[in-house]
Motif scaffolding. Sequence first.
Motif, PDB file in Angstrom:
ATOM      1  N   SER A  81       0.815  -1.217   0.000  1.00 43.56           N
ATOM      2  CA  SER A  81       0.000   0.000   0.000  1.00 43.56           C
ATOM      3  C   SER A  81       0.846   1.263   0.000  1.00 43.56           C
ATOM      4  O   SER A  81       0.342   2.341  -0.319  1.00 43.56           O
ATOM      5  CB  SER A  81      -0.927  -0.002   1.216  1.00 43.56           C
ATOM      6  OG  SER A  81      -0.178  -0.108   2.417  1.00 43.56           O
ATOM      7  N   ASN A  96       2.148  -3.234   7.069  1.00 46.17           N
ATOM      8  CA  ASN A  96       1.085  -2.446   6.422  1.00 46.17           C
ATOM      9  C   ASN A  96       0.140  -3.313   5.586  1.00 46.17           C
ATOM     10  O   ASN A  96      -0.257  -2.930   4.480  1.00 46.17           O
ATOM     11  CB  ASN A  96       1.686  -1.341   5.553  1.00 46.17           C
ATOM     12  CG  ASN A  96       2.217  -0.181   6.384  1.00 46.17           C
ATOM     13  OD1 ASN A  96       1.954  -0.093   7.576  1.00 46.17           O
ATOM     14  ND2 ASN A  96       2.979   0.698   5.765  1.00 46.17           N
ATOM     15  N   GLY A  97      -0.178  -4.494   6.085  1.00 42.35           N
ATOM     16  CA  GLY A  97      -1.126  -5.357   5.395  1.00 42.35           C
ATOM     17  C   GLY A  97      -0.534  -6.254   4.337  1.00 42.35           C
ATOM     18  O   GLY A  97      -1.268  -7.007   3.692  1.00 42.35           O
ATOM     19  N   SER A  98       0.795  -6.207   4.152  1.00 43.83           N
ATOM     20  CA  SER A  98       1.457  -7.055   3.145  1.00 43.83           C
ATOM     21  C   SER A  98       2.180  -8.217   3.814  1.00 43.83           C
ATOM     22  O   SER A  98       2.727  -8.087   4.915  1.00 43.83           O
ATOM     23  CB  SER A  98       2.459  -6.239   2.327  1.00 43.83           C
ATOM     24  OG  SER A  98       1.814  -5.287   1.512  1.00 43.83           O
ATOM     25  N   ASN A 138      -3.636  -6.963   2.245  1.00 45.71           N
ATOM     26  CA  ASN A 138      -4.944  -6.631   2.816  1.00 45.71           C
ATOM     27  C   ASN A 138      -5.946  -7.763   2.602  1.00 45.71           C
ATOM     28  O   ASN A 138      -7.083  -7.555   2.159  1.00 45.71           O
ATOM     29  CB  ASN A 138      -5.460  -5.320   2.221  1.00 45.71           C
ATOM     30  CG  ASN A 138      -4.569  -4.137   2.567  1.00 45.71           C
ATOM     31  OD1 ASN A 138      -4.024  -4.066   3.663  1.00 45.71           O
ATOM     32  ND2 ASN A 138      -4.404  -3.219   1.630  1.00 45.71           N
ATOM     33  N   ASN A 139      -5.480  -8.969   2.901  1.00 46.59           N
ATOM     34  CA  ASN A 139      -6.281 -10.203   2.846  1.00 46.59           C
ATOM     35  C   ASN A 139      -6.597 -10.685   1.432  1.00 46.59           C
ATOM     36  O   ASN A 139      -7.331 -11.664   1.275  1.00 46.59           O
ATOM     37  CB  ASN A 139      -7.586 -10.057   3.642  1.00 46.59           C
ATOM     38  CG  ASN A 139      -7.339  -9.835   5.116  1.00 46.59           C
ATOM     39  OD1 ASN A 139      -6.456 -10.464   5.703  1.00 46.59           O
ATOM     40  ND2 ASN A 139      -8.092  -8.936   5.723  1.00 46.59           N
TER      41      ASN A 139
END
Length: 268
Positions: A81, A96-98, A138-139
């Motif tokens: 992101s 950060n979601g990765s 992010n899933n």
Amino acid sequence: TGTYSGTWNVGTVASQMTATAQGTAPGLTAVSTTLVGAVGPNATPPPQIAANGVVHNSNPKTGGALAPGNVAAIYGAGLASQTASPGVLPLVTQFNGSEVIVGGSNAPFYFLSAGQVNVQIPNELAPNRQYQVVAIVNNALTAPQTIDLSPAVPGVSAFADGTLIAQHGDFQLVTAANPSRAGEVLVMYLAGMGATQTAVATGTPSPATQVVIAPTVTVDGQSSPVLYAGLTPGGIGLYQINFQVPASTKPGNVTVVVSQGGVTANQT
């Protein structure tokens, strides 16, 4: 017995869809199972790893093998992101979601951006096998990319023009203005040299420990004595070779070649 998996890339939005999986094996009754669901629209484009997009960071070759502990670059789209270097020790495996999974193991991050992430291939994976690489952002999952893992795939750190990054004993760079001398001991840096005599956990700073598969070095076509070949103390996935420039080396630009276990690194 075992668990089997396959990947399906969704092509269209559908209010109702049916997925059927079938299994057959000699001597056993064929079986099938059906899943009914729906495919919704994406709020954002899903992440993707480019075809053959997982490569050696120092010796990139399309479809080339990697080694346990290798610093690898993964190219694609939507892989992070934001652009960042986490700068945390030990290296983090989620940021950060990765997240990146290699053969079921988390790969720690050196660097992240939308189009490229740099990770360490887990040291704990066994060589001479194939593994799948999956990025999760992010899933949302990418389709897997398959990599080959070899015992050692040396890659030499070099400048953009192919000049070897080498240091004198005082850690100053070898340059045209500050050249090496015949008989001098220099240090070069590498990635992908594989297992070491002391095992080091993935993502953690390393001690001084030599590689299991000894490399050879030639300078200007002449055999160069190797004084040390192993992990750089305090580095993560970083190796070094301390080598001596042969006494009879001619002045000027000369070629340096590293080989390990029958694999030749990028020429510098």
